[in-house]
Design an enzyme around this catalytic site. Structure first.
Site, PDB file in Angstrom:
ATOM      1  N   ASP A 114      34.447  37.591  28.167  1.00 20.60           N
ATOM      2  CA  ASP A 114      33.899  37.427  26.814  1.00 20.60           C
ATOM      3  C   ASP A 114      32.393  37.185  26.896  1.00 20.60           C
ATOM      4  O   ASP A 114      31.890  36.706  27.913  1.00 20.60           O
ATOM      5  CB  ASP A 114      34.490  36.194  26.126  1.00 20.60           C
TER       6      ASP A 114
HETATM    7  N1  URA Z   1      40.001  34.495  29.030  1.00 22.73           N
HETATM    8  C1  URA Z   1      39.167  34.273  28.006  1.00 22.73           C
HETATM    9  O1  URA Z   1      39.516  33.645  27.026  1.00 22.73           O
HETATM   10  N2  URA Z   1      37.932  34.760  28.103  1.00 22.73           N
HETATM   11  C2  URA Z   1      37.480  35.451  29.158  1.00 22.73           C
HETATM   12  O2  URA Z   1      36.331  35.874  29.176  1.00 22.73           O
HETATM   13  C3  URA Z   1      38.357  35.661  30.215  1.00 22.73           C
HETATM   14  C4  URA Z   1      39.630  35.167  30.131  1.00 22.73           C
END
Ligand code: URA
Length: 232
Positions: A104
């Site tokens: 993310d």
């Molecule tokens: N899980 C999440 O919530 N975000 C990420 O970036 C990776 C795994």
């Protein structure tokens, strides 16, 4: 510097005699200019050499590890937000690298890139269940019931069923989470479903690969042994 025709052979464009014929047709460019003379000297590290519009590299496949900072989206291009591609040093931008999976925008940590399509697909395929370890700072404190719930496989608020995962409390408001799948915002949603909203998330490990002390925003190439470990 090396001869253009030798470089083209090394890149498996064709045999020496095939390369000669190919060069005559003008489909090989060096820094955008068609070059027909195979004896022309090139520096593939500094010059962009294309065959039919595709950038060539004879360094074999490349697998990189980036310590991704927050604030960058995992995409090869985005009209509005900075992408992880902008963090790659210039020498890698000429290659056709793709991020392996996704972090993310706000998540930091280990993100792989490769120009090897087969490896990419193997690594992101749910069939391979590569464990990924995340460090989270979060609200609340993980209890034994939370650990059990992760172990049994959580059901998220929208009904999404997660595979069994590992939750290791490190102390109040800090945990390690290991998951073998990559659903959208998975770790954040898993933690939120147990009333522990995530404040900070960092991926520390993917399979045998460890982020270690790679500085934030820096990139390194994987060793052959590391790549081999990914292929197992
Ligand atoms: N899980 C999440 O919530 N975000 C990420 O970036 C990776 C795994």
């Amino acid at each position: 510097m090396e001869r253009l025709d030798k470089f083209l052979c090394d890149c498996a464009v064709g045999s020496r005699s095939q390369v000669k014929g190919i060069l005559k047709t003008g489909v090989v460019t060096v820094d955008g200019v068609p070059v027909k003379d195979g004896s022309c000297k090139v520096d593939p590290q500094k010059m962009q050499i294309c065959f039919n519009g595709t950038v060539l590299s004879h360094r074999g496949r490349v697998v990189l590890m980036l310590h991704k900072p927050a604030g960058y989206v995992t995409a090869t291009a985005d009209a509005h937000q900075p992408t992880v591609m902008e963090l790659l040093p210039g020498e890698y931008r000429k290659l056709e690298l793709n991020p392996v999976g996704r972090l993310d925008k706000d998540t930091e940590g280990l993100l792989l890139f490769t120009d090897d399509g087969d490896l990419l697909h193997r690594l992101i395929s749910p069939k391979h269940e590569i464990p990924k370890v995340y460090y989270a700072r979060h609200e609340g404190a993980a209890t034994n019931e939370d650990v059990q719930a992760f172990f049994q496989g959580l059901t998220l608020g929208d009904g999404t069923q997660c595979r069994p995962a590992k939750l290791e409390p490190l102390g109040a408001g800090e945990s390690l989470i290991t998951v073998c799948e990559g659903k959208y915002h998975q770790v954040r949603r898993m933690m939120a479903s147990r009333n522990m909203p995530v404040l900070y998330l960092q991926r520390r490990q993917e399979g045998c690969l460890i982020l270690g002390d790679l500085p934030l925003g820096q990139v390194r190439e994987l060793t052959e042994e590391e790549v081999a470990s990914l292929e197992k």
